[in-house]
Design an enzyme around this catalytic site. Sequence first.
Site, short mmCIF file in Angstrom:
data_model
loop_
_atom_site.label_atom_id
_atom_site.label_comp_id
_atom_site.label_asym_id
_atom_site.label_seq_id
_atom_site.Cartn_x
_atom_site.Cartn_y
_atom_site.Cartn_z
N CYS A 162 -2.04 9.50 2.50
CA CYS A 162 -1.62 8.93 1.21
C CYS A 162 -2.55 9.34 0.09
O CYS A 162 -2.15 9.49 -1.03
CB CYS A 162 -1.52 7.42 1.33
SG CYS A 162 -3.05 6.68 1.90
N GLU A 180 0.89 -1.18 0.00
CA GLU A 180 0.00 0.00 0.00
C GLU A 180 0.91 1.21 0.00
O GLU A 180 1.44 1.57 1.05
CB GLU A 180 -0.81 0.04 1.30
CG GLU A 180 -1.77 -1.09 1.48
CD GLU A 180 -3.12 -0.78 0.87
OE1 GLU A 180 -3.23 0.20 0.11
OE2 GLU A 180 -4.04 -1.53 1.15
P1 NAD Z 1 8.39 4.51 4.77
O1 NAD Z 1 8.40 3.74 3.51
O2 NAD Z 1 9.54 5.37 5.08
O3 NAD Z 1 8.22 3.53 6.03
C1 NAD Z 1 7.16 2.64 6.14
C2 NAD Z 1 7.56 1.51 7.07
O4 NAD Z 1 8.57 0.72 6.44
C3 NAD Z 1 8.16 1.98 8.39
O5 NAD Z 1 7.71 1.16 9.42
C4 NAD Z 1 9.66 1.81 8.17
O6 NAD Z 1 10.39 1.62 9.34
C5 NAD Z 1 9.67 0.56 7.33
N1 NAD Z 1 10.89 0.37 6.52
C6 NAD Z 1 11.75 1.31 6.08
N2 NAD Z 1 12.73 0.73 5.36
C7 NAD Z 1 12.47 -0.60 5.35
C8 NAD Z 1 13.11 -1.73 4.75
N3 NAD Z 1 14.21 -1.61 4.03
N4 NAD Z 1 12.57 -2.94 4.93
C9 NAD Z 1 11.43 -3.09 5.65
N5 NAD Z 1 10.79 -2.07 6.24
C10 NAD Z 1 11.30 -0.83 6.08
O7 NAD Z 1 7.02 5.33 4.76
P2 NAD Z 1 6.54 6.39 5.82
O8 NAD Z 1 7.35 7.62 5.61
O9 NAD Z 1 6.46 5.79 7.16
O10 NAD Z 1 5.03 6.64 5.35
C11 NAD Z 1 4.70 7.59 4.41
C12 NAD Z 1 4.43 6.91 3.08
O11 NAD Z 1 3.42 5.93 3.25
C13 NAD Z 1 3.90 7.86 2.05
O12 NAD Z 1 4.49 7.60 0.81
C14 NAD Z 1 2.43 7.53 2.02
O13 NAD Z 1 1.78 7.88 0.83
C15 NAD Z 1 2.44 6.06 2.25
N6 NAD Z 1 1.14 5.60 2.73
C16 NAD Z 1 0.38 4.81 1.93
C17 NAD Z 1 -0.89 4.42 2.34
C18 NAD Z 1 -1.78 3.54 1.49
O14 NAD Z 1 -2.75 3.01 2.01
N7 NAD Z 1 -1.50 3.36 0.21
C19 NAD Z 1 -1.36 4.84 3.57
C20 NAD Z 1 -0.55 5.65 4.35
C21 NAD Z 1 0.70 6.02 3.93
#
Ligand code: NAD
Length: 525
Positions: free
Chosen positions: A266, A232
Amino acid sequence: MTEKLAFVNPATGVQFGEVSMTTPEGVKQAVQEMRQAFPAWSQKTVKERANILHKLQRVLIDAKDEISEVLNQDCGKSRQDGLLELFIAVDMLVQYRWNAAKWLKRKRVHSGLYIFKRCYVEYRPYGVTAIIAPWNYPFTLSIPPVIAALLAGNTVVLKPSEVTAATGVLIEKLFSKVPELAPFIRVVHGDGKVGAALVNSKPDYIFMTGSTATGKKIMQTASETLTPVALELGGKDAMIVLEDADLQAAARWGAWGAFFNTGQTCMAVERVYVVESKYDEFTKLAVQQAEELKSGYSTEPNSPYFMGPITDPRQVKIIDDHLKDASEKGAKILIGGKKNEGGMFYNPIVLVDVDHSMKIMRDETFGPIMPIMKVRDEEEALRLANDNAYGLGASVWSKDIDHAKRVADRVEAGSIIINDSIAQFGVPMLPFGGTKDSGFGRTHGEEGLKQFTRPYSFAIGGAPVKIDIATILREMGHYRLATLIMGVLYGTTFKQKWEALTQFFKKEQKESSASKVKSEAITTK
Ligand code: NAD
């Protein structure tokens, strides 16, 4: 020494707690424990699991004030917005409890040519599900997928975001309050390294909500073990205002969609396309709306502020960079901007004179900005709406619903809302997720539950029965009979079916006269 993760209130900069990061060994152990616990949980009926989750519902409602307080401190959002996160989670929990048994019920399917068999599909859990969550709605984007995974029969390892670690600790505490549930879920705390360790520890399914860049990394690692993933990811949702739109409503709720949660959604309204004839009026109304929405921080249940701070300090850089890039390329800020230099607060920003050469119209901003672009007509609006790598959601505004739907159908997105913005996420029965760079996972709805299952199929019947069509096709020497069956069963016209029959009998005759000649030849020899 174990690394610590500090809880810092983004509104005040004050640290209000900490948690130890889970070590790589700790992550592995959590996955192992959940693997051991899986048989006990998956053997329960869906109804039994739903009853246990009912107890969680009671715990969540009891903890409503604590939840809204922690979200208020952890994200800087208002208490009411914190409560809204709980609303969405509980509403979904209730719908899932009511429907899960029906959705996951064993299904009988047509047995095709095997007319003497009974065929079924069952929806079985994967095993250990890893759920990786972001920081923008740390409660709403953790609890629903955890509930779906559990109801489907999986055990769960949850990895909340490091940015909102306090919410992760609270979620762990809430689960521990349901003793029948606690053995089947683990929460691991930490940053991307901990997330990567979780992905590497070979869970059976991965559900991740976050940025596209992280999603790609996870998918790459998961490909090594062919672990299925649901992603997502980010968005750059377009809002299209057509000529026959209710402009007051569009400006009011469009601004809400752009600025709610300080734009850190998002599916926030990140780009607005307004047809020429309505552009001036819409823009004026949008500015009026932005003027009314104040930003600030309060710990009171009723906050006077619509917007809190930016939650993740890293996000401030992106927002400022997008604004700078847009200004350099000719965009004009009509209202709003940074409240204090170096700070985390903005007033809602309405931006005009924007175009698709600007980052603000192409990349995810995740901030309180509403860029408005004038377009010739709906064709141009559609072309520009689809001129983007993301495809999460979109909104279309028109008083003529058929008109709006015709336009909406042509937008490349996973979900659309007509005459409102971002609210489709709050409908628990509507599967939510994206297309293109926004990923392919689904949360909510029947699809959001079945996603945590793999279809398992089985067929029952006695030993093959001679008159079963499928048995005839299996036996040797039936090529011509098979062509007859194929023509009669699947011929698309009467002629095709008739030809199959006549050819079969003609050939039969020819063959029998040929074999007669052959056998005569053998006898005369
Ligand atoms: P992010 O990708 O930085 O982090 C998301 C999660 O992934 C965190 O828990 C982080 O610690 C983890 N993570 C980071 N690197 C990783 C790796 N290499 N392996 C496994 N896990 C890892 O995103 P964010 O900054 O926390 O959230 C914002 C983003 O999320 C925005 O792009 C937003 O649009 C998206 N988002 C999408 C939805 C949806 O339903 N499509 C909903 C909310 C947010």
